[in-house]
Design an enzyme around this catalytic site. Structure first.
Site, short mmCIF file in Angstrom:
data_model
loop_
_atom_site.label_atom_id
_atom_site.label_comp_id
_atom_site.label_asym_id
_atom_site.label_seq_id
_atom_site.Cartn_x
_atom_site.Cartn_y
_atom_site.Cartn_z
N ASP A 105 -3.58 11.37 -3.65
CA ASP A 105 -2.74 10.62 -4.59
C ASP A 105 -2.84 9.14 -4.23
O ASP A 105 -3.29 8.78 -3.12
CB ASP A 105 -1.30 11.12 -4.48
CG ASP A 105 -0.40 10.51 -5.53
OD1 ASP A 105 -0.87 10.32 -6.67
OD2 ASP A 105 0.77 10.21 -5.22
N ASP A 154 2.34 12.51 -1.46
CA ASP A 154 3.64 12.13 -0.90
C ASP A 154 4.79 12.87 -1.56
O ASP A 154 5.94 12.62 -1.22
CB ASP A 154 3.86 10.62 -1.04
CG ASP A 154 4.09 10.20 -2.49
OD1 ASP A 154 3.25 10.56 -3.34
OD2 ASP A 154 5.10 9.53 -2.76
N ASP A 165 -0.20 6.24 -5.35
CA ASP A 165 1.09 5.66 -5.00
C ASP A 165 1.80 6.50 -3.95
O ASP A 165 1.95 7.71 -4.11
CB ASP A 165 1.98 5.54 -6.25
CG ASP A 165 1.44 4.53 -7.24
OD1 ASP A 165 1.15 3.40 -6.82
OD2 ASP A 165 1.29 4.87 -8.43
#
Length: 259
Positions: free
Chosen positions: A13, A209, A15
């Site tokens: 990922d 995250d 961000d």
């Protein structure tokens, strides 16, 4: 259980893993450089459908992160591929930005508000009541409802912004029709990405995250999963879910030597 096969390809990922509020996370540059130097297949993924691959390449490069254009995979690209497989040469009414409209143009889709096959909802910073009203009426008239991703909020310097999932809920409330979400946690986005780089889930890993999107998507796609603690999900949150990542690590820096 049998030992897992070595990791030969990586999906990560963007961000919360590589960047946070426009600033690279320590270790991100070293991780990407190691991937480029190794020649291993990899993708940087984002559920954000606003930007094209070239846009994101340029934005990341300004932050000091070099991600080749072909190593970027967005929910807009996954949506376009899904539609090209399902209904080649179709038509759509689109609420979104250049990332989505460009991807649809490239597969030969006609963008129209006259009896479209699909209403496609993506990310934009300028959702308008007029556009949403048009979408509601077209869906009520029989257009199929597709959304690029289910994220309810997106980040900004000022704070959270309503995102695709929230706006999709508004349209659903007005039409009684739920969209098909293409982006994470739908494993379709992950499998399409793996196919794009010629990788196999058994020898691939997903880094994210968020437990509810990144880890869940990687798990359902059959990949090894790494949760970093530099973004949304924190250690106290992990046990709230009925599934777990393969490993929980502090940050992307902990994976540089694993490539």
């Amino acid at each position: 259980m049998a030992d897992r096969k070595p990791i030969e390809s990586w999906l990560t990922d963007m961000d919360g893993v590589l960047i946070h509020e426009g600033v690279p996370i320590p270790g991100a540059d070293a991780f990407l450089k190691k991937l480029r130097d190794s020649g291993r297949p990899f993708l940087v993924l984002t559920n954000n459908s606003i930007y094209t691959q070239r846009d994101l390449h340029a934005r990341l490069l300004r932050m000091g992160l070099d991600v080749p254009v072909d190593n970027i995979w967005t929910s807009a690209l996954a949506t376009a591929q899904f539609l090209d497989d399902q209904r080649p040469g179709g038509s759509a009414y689109v609420i979104g930005e250049a990332g989505l409209t460009t991807a649809l143009h490239e597969i030969g889709y006609i963008l129209t508000d006259h009896e479209p096959d699909f209403v496609i909802l993506g990310e934009t910073r300028t959702y308008s009541f007029e556009a949403l009203t048009k979408a509601v009426r077209l869906i009520n008239d029989g257009a199929r409802f597709i959304a690029t991703n289910p994220d309810n909020v997106g980040p900004s310097v000022e704070g959270d912004l309503p995102a695709t999932g929230s706006v999709a809920a508004l349209i659903t409330a007005a039409t009684g029709r739920k969209p098909y979400f293409v982006g994470k946690p739908n494993p379709l986005m992950m499998r399409a990405g793996l196919n794009a780089i010629g990788a196999h889930s058994e020898t691939s890993a997903m880094i994210g995250d968020r437990m509810d999107t990144d880890v869940l998507a990687g798990l359902e796609a059959g990949m090894r999963t790494f949760l970093v603690l530099t973004g949304v999900t924190q250690p106290k949150d992990v046990d709230r879910y009925p599934f777990r990542p393969s490993e929980v690590i502090d940050s992307i820096a902990d994976l540089v030597d694993r490539i």
